[in-house]
Motif scaffolding. Sequence first.
Motif, short mmCIF file in Angstrom:
data_model
loop_
_atom_site.label_atom_id
_atom_site.label_comp_id
_atom_site.label_asym_id
_atom_site.label_seq_id
_atom_site.Cartn_x
_atom_site.Cartn_y
_atom_site.Cartn_z
N ALA A 125 0.55 -1.43 0.30
CA ALA A 125 -0.24 -0.45 -0.17
C ALA A 125 0.76 1.03 -0.11
O ALA A 125 0.01 2.29 0.30
N ALA A 126 2.38 1.42 0.09
CA ALA A 126 3.04 2.82 -0.06
C ALA A 126 3.01 3.21 -1.64
O ALA A 126 3.09 2.57 -2.63
N ARG A 127 3.31 4.75 -1.07
CA ARG A 127 3.08 5.72 -2.08
C ARG A 127 4.55 6.28 -2.25
O ARG A 127 4.96 5.99 -1.03
N ILE A 128 5.14 6.47 -3.62
CA ILE A 128 6.32 6.64 -3.94
C ILE A 128 5.87 8.56 -4.03
O ILE A 128 4.78 8.95 -4.81
N VAL A 129 6.77 9.23 -3.53
CA VAL A 129 6.13 10.79 -2.95
C VAL A 129 8.06 10.72 -3.67
O VAL A 129 9.04 10.60 -2.85
N MET A 218 6.43 10.87 10.62
CA MET A 218 8.06 10.78 9.46
C MET A 218 8.67 9.94 10.52
O MET A 218 9.54 10.50 11.49
N LEU A 219 9.44 8.27 9.56
CA LEU A 219 10.05 7.00 10.58
C LEU A 219 11.24 7.62 10.27
O LEU A 219 11.68 7.41 9.38
N ASP A 220 12.45 8.67 10.44
CA ASP A 220 13.74 9.31 9.92
C ASP A 220 14.30 7.81 9.59
O ASP A 220 14.89 7.69 10.82
N ASN A 221 15.26 7.50 8.85
CA ASN A 221 16.93 6.82 9.16
C ASN A 221 16.49 6.03 9.73
O ASN A 221 17.35 5.03 11.18
N PHE A 222 15.15 5.49 10.07
CA PHE A 222 14.07 3.23 10.12
C PHE A 222 15.26 2.55 10.43
O PHE A 222 15.08 2.55 8.63
N ARG A 237 -2.45 4.97 14.17
CA ARG A 237 -3.31 6.13 14.29
C ARG A 237 -2.65 7.77 13.63
O ARG A 237 -3.07 8.57 14.56
N ALA A 238 -1.59 7.43 12.92
CA ALA A 238 -1.37 8.29 11.77
C ALA A 238 -0.27 7.65 10.56
O ALA A 238 -0.64 6.39 10.55
N LEU A 239 -0.98 8.55 9.24
CA LEU A 239 -0.43 8.03 8.73
C LEU A 239 1.49 7.91 8.72
O LEU A 239 2.15 8.96 10.03
N ILE A 240 2.24 7.16 7.94
CA ILE A 240 3.23 6.59 8.29
C ILE A 240 4.48 6.88 6.80
O ILE A 240 3.38 6.18 5.86
N GLU A 241 4.86 7.61 7.35
CA GLU A 241 6.26 8.31 6.35
C GLU A 241 7.56 7.49 6.47
O GLU A 241 8.30 8.06 7.81
N THR A 257 6.71 -3.79 4.59
CA THR A 257 7.15 -2.61 6.52
C THR A 257 5.50 -2.30 6.60
O THR A 257 4.64 -3.14 8.06
N GLY A 258 4.75 -1.92 5.77
CA GLY A 258 3.86 -1.37 5.94
C GLY A 258 3.45 0.08 6.66
O GLY A 258 1.90 0.57 7.03
N VAL A 259 4.41 0.62 5.56
CA VAL A 259 4.34 2.18 6.00
C VAL A 259 3.40 2.30 4.21
O VAL A 259 3.31 1.99 3.96
N ASP A 260 2.82 4.39 4.94
CA ASP A 260 2.12 4.13 3.76
C ASP A 260 2.49 5.06 2.94
O ASP A 260 2.54 5.21 1.61
N ILE A 261 3.57 5.97 2.64
CA ILE A 261 4.83 6.86 2.29
C ILE A 261 5.63 6.65 2.25
O ILE A 261 6.03 5.94 3.42
N ILE A 262 6.52 6.38 1.75
CA ILE A 262 8.59 6.76 1.01
C ILE A 262 8.84 7.94 0.22
O ILE A 262 8.29 7.88 -1.02
N SER A 263 8.61 8.58 0.52
CA SER A 263 9.47 9.85 0.44
C SER A 263 11.36 9.33 -0.42
O SER A 263 11.76 8.34 0.47
N VAL A 264 11.50 9.99 -1.61
CA VAL A 264 12.79 9.41 -2.31
C VAL A 264 13.42 11.22 -2.71
O VAL A 264 12.44 11.52 -3.55
N GLY A 265 14.53 11.80 -1.63
CA GLY A 265 15.04 12.74 -2.77
C GLY A 265 15.71 12.28 -4.10
O GLY A 265 16.16 13.47 -4.72
N ALA A 266 16.00 10.99 -4.45
CA ALA A 266 17.09 11.28 -5.44
C ALA A 266 15.49 11.10 -6.97
O ALA A 266 16.30 10.79 -8.01
#
Length: 301
Positions: A125-129, A218-222, A237-241, A257-266
Motif C-alpha cells: 500500500a506504500a506510495r512513492i513521493v 515520519m520515521l527518519d532513517n529507521f 493512529r496516523a499516516l506513516i512516512e 513493512t506497512g508504511v503508507d508513504i516512502i519519500s525519495v529525494g533521489a
Amino acid sequence: MLSYNQIEPVVRMALAEDAPWGDVTCESLIPVDAAATARLVARESGVFSGGAVFSAAMTLTDARIRVSGLIGDGSFFEAGAVLAEVTGPAGGVLQAERVGLNFVQRMSGIATLTARYVAETVGTAARIVDTRKTTPGLRAFERHAVRCGGGSNHRFSLSDAVMAKDNHLAVLTAGGRDLTEALREVRTRLGHTVHLEVEVDRLDQIEAVLAAGVDTIMLDNFSIEQLVDGVALIAGRALIEASGSVNLDTVAAIARTGVDIISVGALTHSVRSLDLGLDVGLYMAHELAHEVELGSGVHRP
C-alpha cells in the motif's frame, strides 16, 4: 497537469538564457527561407514527460513552428521510438532544440526513475513521493514528471503544510518544554485543513507525538526492523512516512513493512537525464535539399 501559466515564464527564461541576443550560428549559417522537419527520437527506453514544455520551447522561439504526434506524458516508449514531430523555420527549430531537449530529457529521466521505484512497491500500500530537493525554479516541472512516473507529490512548498523536523523540535522544546504539550499548542493554532507532520528518529518519541494528535509521523532513517516496530506501535493512529536511506535496493523491503508513504529525494536531486535526440531534415522552399542528423542528445553541445 502542468498549466501553460506554469510553463511559459520558465521556458521564456531558459530561451533568453540560451540566446540573449539571438542565435549567431543560425543567423550566420541558415538561410532565412530554409524550413525543417524534425523528429524527437528516443535513444533509450523510458517513460515520457514534458511534452507541453518541449512544445513551448519550440513555439515561443518561433510561433510558426508546429509540434505534432506527441506521445502522452506518462507513456512508456522503447529505444528508437518517435516521440514527436516538429515542422517550421529551420533557424527557429535549431535555436529551440537544446532548450527543448534539456527540459524533456530531464523530465523523462525523472519519470523513468520514479516508475522503477513504483514498480518495486507493487503488492504493497506504500506510495512513492518526492521531496523539496528539486532544482530551483523547476519544481513544478520535476514534480509533474514524478506523477508521470506513477509517483505522488509531497507538500509543494513550505506554505502548504506543517512539517516539524528535528531542528524545529529542538527549538520548540528548548528549556525542557514537554513535546506533547508544545505540539498540542501548535495544533490549536492551525486551521482545520492544515496537515501536521512530525519527524521522529527514535521509537521512544512516537507515543509523545501521537498524543498531540498529529496527522503523519515520519520515521527518519529507521532500520527495517525499527520500521516494523514503528508501524505496529502507531497502529493506524496516523499516516506513516518512511524517509532516509531509500534507494532501489532498499525500497521494496521498506514498502513491505506497512508504511503508507516512502519519500525519495533521489527522484529529483540525483536523476540522470534520458538520452533523447532531435533528428532534423532541412528543406529549401519546401523542396527536399538534404537530410542531416544533428543528434542533439549526444552530438550537439
